[in-house]
Motif scaffolding. Sequence first.
Motif, PDB file in Angstrom:
ATOM      1  N   ARG A 163       0.519  -1.409   0.237  1.00  9.94           N
ATOM      2  CA  ARG A 163       0.114   0.291   0.306  1.00  9.94           C
ATOM      3  C   ARG A 163       1.058   1.018   0.249  1.00  9.94           C
ATOM      4  O   ARG A 163       2.076   0.776   0.716  1.00  9.94           O
ATOM      5  CB  ARG A 163      -0.975  -0.063   1.479  1.00  9.94           C
ATOM      6  N   ARG A 164       0.563   1.931  -0.823  1.00 14.20           N
ATOM      7  CA  ARG A 164       1.593   3.946  -1.503  1.00 14.20           C
ATOM      8  C   ARG A 164       0.223   4.573  -0.377  1.00 14.20           C
ATOM      9  O   ARG A 164      -0.432   4.417  -1.058  1.00 14.20           O
ATOM     10  CB  ARG A 164       1.420   3.550  -2.466  1.00 14.20           C
ATOM     11  N   GLY A 165       0.961   5.899   0.180  1.00 14.36           N
ATOM     12  CA  GLY A 165       0.239   6.837   0.944  1.00 14.36           C
ATOM     13  C   GLY A 165       1.358   8.024   1.382  1.00 14.36           C
ATOM     14  O   GLY A 165       2.213   7.647   1.085  1.00 14.36           O
ATOM     15  N   GLY A 166       0.560   8.622   1.827  1.00 20.99           N
ATOM     16  CA  GLY A 166       1.083  10.232   1.400  1.00 20.99           C
ATOM     17  C   GLY A 166       1.305   9.919   3.253  1.00 20.99           C
ATOM     18  O   GLY A 166       0.588   9.761   3.972  1.00 20.99           O
ATOM     19  N   LEU A 167       2.406  10.077   3.781  1.00 17.66           N
ATOM     20  CA  LEU A 167       2.828  10.771   4.952  1.00 17.66           C
ATOM     21  C   LEU A 167       2.472  12.672   5.431  1.00 17.66           C
ATOM     22  O   LEU A 167       3.285  13.444   5.052  1.00 17.66           O
ATOM     23  CB  LEU A 167       4.097  10.617   5.213  1.00 17.66           C
ATOM     24  N   PRO A 168       1.838  12.731   6.005  1.00 17.03           N
ATOM     25  CA  PRO A 168       1.247  14.088   5.750  1.00 17.03           C
ATOM     26  C   PRO A 168       2.231  14.979   6.444  1.00 17.03           C
ATOM     27  O   PRO A 168       2.439  14.580   7.481  1.00 17.03           O
ATOM     28  CB  PRO A 168       0.172  14.628   6.912  1.00 17.03           C
ATOM     29  N   GLY A 169       2.362  16.444   6.385  1.00 17.29           N
ATOM     30  CA  GLY A 169       3.784  17.115   6.576  1.00 17.29           C
ATOM     31  C   GLY A 169       5.285  16.621   6.608  1.00 17.29           C
ATOM     32  O   GLY A 169       6.532  17.507   7.093  1.00 17.29           O
ATOM     33  N   THR A 170       5.421  16.212   5.143  1.00 15.20           N
ATOM     34  CA  THR A 170       6.888  15.060   5.048  1.00 15.20           C
ATOM     35  C   THR A 170       6.638  15.243   3.086  1.00 15.20           C
ATOM     36  O   THR A 170       5.461  16.073   2.819  1.00 15.20           O
ATOM     37  CB  THR A 170       7.132  13.476   5.464  1.00 15.20           C
ATOM     38  N   PRO A 171       7.733  15.714   2.661  1.00 16.30           N
ATOM     39  CA  PRO A 171       8.041  15.250   0.842  1.00 16.30           C
ATOM     40  C   PRO A 171       7.716  14.251   0.443  1.00 16.30           C
ATOM     41  O   PRO A 171       7.982  13.660  -0.453  1.00 16.30           O
ATOM     42  CB  PRO A 171       9.220  15.927   1.230  1.00 16.30           C
ATOM     43  N   TRP A 172       7.410  12.719   1.838  1.00 14.44           N
ATOM     44  CA  TRP A 172       7.354  11.406   1.352  1.00 14.44           C
ATOM     45  C   TRP A 172       6.163  10.788   0.996  1.00 14.44           C
ATOM     46  O   TRP A 172       5.588  11.172   1.247  1.00 14.44           O
ATOM     47  CB  TRP A 172       8.111  10.873   2.660  1.00 14.44           C
ATOM     48  N   GLN A 173       6.284   9.885   0.128  1.00 20.60           N
ATOM     49  CA  GLN A 173       5.020   8.997  -0.172  1.00 20.60           C
ATOM     50  C   GLN A 173       5.790   7.438   0.364  1.00 20.60           C
ATOM     51  O   GLN A 173       7.533   7.207  -0.269  1.00 20.60           O
ATOM     52  CB  GLN A 173       4.838   8.429  -1.506  1.00 20.60           C
ATOM     53  N   VAL A 174       5.014   6.872   1.254  1.00 19.96           N
ATOM     54  CA  VAL A 174       5.375   5.519   1.636  1.00 19.96           C
ATOM     55  C   VAL A 174       4.826   4.532   1.115  1.00 19.96           C
ATOM     56  O   VAL A 174       3.722   4.429   1.265  1.00 19.96           O
ATOM     57  CB  VAL A 174       4.833   5.766   3.434  1.00 19.96           C
ATOM     58  N   ALA A 175       5.830   3.785   1.316  1.00 15.74           N
ATOM     59  CA  ALA A 175       4.839   2.228   0.504  1.00 15.74           C
ATOM     60  C   ALA A 175       5.213   1.439   1.750  1.00 15.74           C
ATOM     61  O   ALA A 175       6.546   1.284   1.788  1.00 15.74           O
ATOM     62  CB  ALA A 175       6.186   1.989  -1.011  1.00 15.74           C
ATOM     63  N   LEU A 176       4.399   0.773   1.529  1.00 12.24           N
ATOM     64  CA  LEU A 176       4.230  -0.200   3.303  1.00 12.24           C
ATOM     65  C   LEU A 176       4.145  -1.238   2.605  1.00 12.24           C
ATOM     66  O   LEU A 176       2.996  -2.208   1.658  1.00 12.24           O
ATOM     67  CB  LEU A 176       3.233   0.307   3.835  1.00 12.24           C
ATOM     68  N   VAL A 177       4.326  -2.542   3.144  1.00 11.22           N
ATOM     69  CA  VAL A 177       4.589  -4.598   2.137  1.00 11.22           C
ATOM     70  C   VAL A 177       4.609  -4.859   4.031  1.00 11.22           C
ATOM     71  O   VAL A 177       5.382  -4.624   4.582  1.00 11.22           O
ATOM     72  CB  VAL A 177       5.600  -4.469   2.050  1.00 11.22           C
ATOM     73  N   ASP A 178       3.638  -5.592   3.856  1.00  9.92           N
ATOM     74  CA  ASP A 178       3.887  -6.425   5.455  1.00  9.92           C
ATOM     75  C   ASP A 178       4.721  -8.009   4.848  1.00  9.92           C
ATOM     76  O   ASP A 178       3.847  -8.591   3.866  1.00  9.92           O
ATOM     77  CB  ASP A 178       2.240  -7.200   5.866  1.00  9.92           C
ATOM     78  N   MET A 179       5.635  -7.985   5.177  1.00  9.08           N
ATOM     79  CA  MET A 179       6.478  -9.352   4.478  1.00  9.08           C
ATOM     80  C   MET A 179       6.310 -10.343   5.203  1.00  9.08           C
ATOM     81  O   MET A 179       6.436 -11.664   4.303  1.00  9.08           O
ATOM     82  CB  MET A 179       8.271  -9.099   4.682  1.00  9.08           C
ATOM     83  N   GLY A 180       5.896 -10.522   5.823  1.00 10.64           N
ATOM     84  CA  GLY A 180       5.906 -12.219   7.482  1.00 10.64           C
ATOM     85  C   GLY A 180       6.956 -12.111   8.316  1.00 10.64           C
ATOM     86  O   GLY A 180       7.642 -11.240   8.126  1.00 10.64           O
ATOM     87  N   GLU A 181       7.275 -13.398   8.446  1.00  7.74           N
ATOM     88  CA  GLU A 181       8.386 -13.172   9.862  1.00  7.74           C
ATOM     89  C   GLU A 181      10.052 -14.237   8.612  1.00  7.74           C
ATOM     90  O   GLU A 181       9.167 -14.796   7.899  1.00  7.74           O
ATOM     91  CB  GLU A 181       7.980 -14.249  10.419  1.00  7.74           C
ATOM     92  N   GLY A 182      10.768 -13.948   9.687  1.00 11.36           N
ATOM     93  CA  GLY A 182      11.937 -14.706   9.441  1.00 11.36           C
ATOM     94  C   GLY A 182      13.084 -13.896   8.336  1.00 11.36           C
ATOM     95  O   GLY A 182      13.028 -13.484   7.483  1.00 11.36           O
ATOM     96  N   THR A 183      14.437 -14.526   8.866  1.00 12.51           N
ATOM     97  CA  THR A 183      15.199 -13.671   7.617  1.00 12.51           C
ATOM     98  C   THR A 183      15.210 -13.623   6.168  1.00 12.51           C
ATOM     99  O   THR A 183      15.899 -12.882   4.976  1.00 12.51           O
ATOM    100  CB  THR A 183      16.590 -14.004   8.301  1.00 12.51           C
ATOM    101  N   LEU A 184      15.137 -14.691   6.004  1.00 10.91           N
ATOM    102  CA  LEU A 184      15.122 -15.503   4.605  1.00 10.91           C
ATOM    103  C   LEU A 184      14.276 -14.492   3.641  1.00 10.91           C
ATOM    104  O   LEU A 184      13.986 -14.069   2.624  1.00 10.91           O
ATOM    105  CB  LEU A 184      15.171 -16.728   3.895  1.00 10.91           C
TER     106      LEU A 184
END
Length: 293
Positions: A41-62
Motif C-alpha cells: 500500500r502506498r500513501g502520503g505522510l502528511p507534513g513530509t515530502p515522502w510517499q510511503v510504500a508499506l509492505v507486510d513481508m512476514g517473519e524470518g530472515t530469508l
Amino acid sequence: MPETKPTVAVLTALSLEYDAVLDHLTDVEKLTHPRYGTRARRGGLPGTPWQVALVDMGEGTLTAATLTERVLSWLDPEAVLFVGVAGGLKDDIEIGDVVVATKVYAIHGGKQTPDGLLNRPEAWRASHRLEQAAKEALRGKAHFKPIAVGDVVLADSDSKLAQGIRASFNDAVAIEMESSGVAHAVHLAGEAGALIIRGISDKANADKSRADAGGSQPLAAANAARAAVAVLHELEPKPTAPQPRDSDLREGPFRSSTDAPTYGGDHLDFRGSTLPGPFTAKSVGQPPHDDGQ
C-alpha cells in the motif's frame, strides 16, 4: 503533470506492525507486483515530502531478504525502514521503549568444534544518513544501540542461546528475526539506505507470553511506528540531479552552450565549444601544401 514524490519503503513482519504504520498514511492506494503478486500500500505522510510504500513481508530472515530485494527493484525507494517489535536483552530497556539499531548482528554464523562453537557473525551498520536523521528526530526518546537477529524466538533468558548472546554480542540490547535479511539485501543493492526501528514488546524471557497477552505488542508496534514517522519528518530527500541540456547529450568530445563545431570548408568553428584536451587538425583527401621551401 503533477510532481512525483520520492518514495520510502516501510517494511513490517507482523500485521499489527503494518496496521500501526498504516494509521499514519493518507490517500492510500493498493499495489500488486505484476509478476509475483506481492502486495503493498502506498500513501502520503502528511507534513513530509515522502510517499510511503508499506509492505507486510512476514517473519524470518530469508523471507525478509527476498522481499526486501523485490521491493527495491519494484518500487525503487530512496530509503528502507524496517519497523516492528523485538525482545529486550538489557535490564534498562523497558517494554514500550524504542530501539534504533546502530548495528545489526546475524548471530547464527559459526563453526562447531570439539571445544565449542566458534562464532563467525556478520554485521551491518545503519545508514549514516538515516541514523543522523533519527538521532535528530528521536534525541532522548529512543535507544541507539546494536540488535541481535536470529531465526528463533527467544523466551528463556537462561538458555544457551541467551548466554551466547551475552558473551559474544554483549552490546546488543534487543533480539528479533528479520533485520539481518533486510540489512543484507539493502547492502547488496548499494543505493538505498536501511534503518531498523524496533519497539520492545517483551524481555526475551519466560514472561514473554504473559507480556504479549497483556497487550505489549500493539504498544511496542505503535511506538515504533510513531518513531518512524518522526524520522521521516526529519529526513530530507536526496537532491535531484539537474537535467542535461540538449547540447550535453550530443555524442563526441564537444560540449557547446549553443551548437556543435561547424565545418566551413577549410576550417572548423570552435566558438563557444570546450575541448577536453589537445587538438590536431588534419586535411582529409587533399595533398599537403607546398610553400616552395
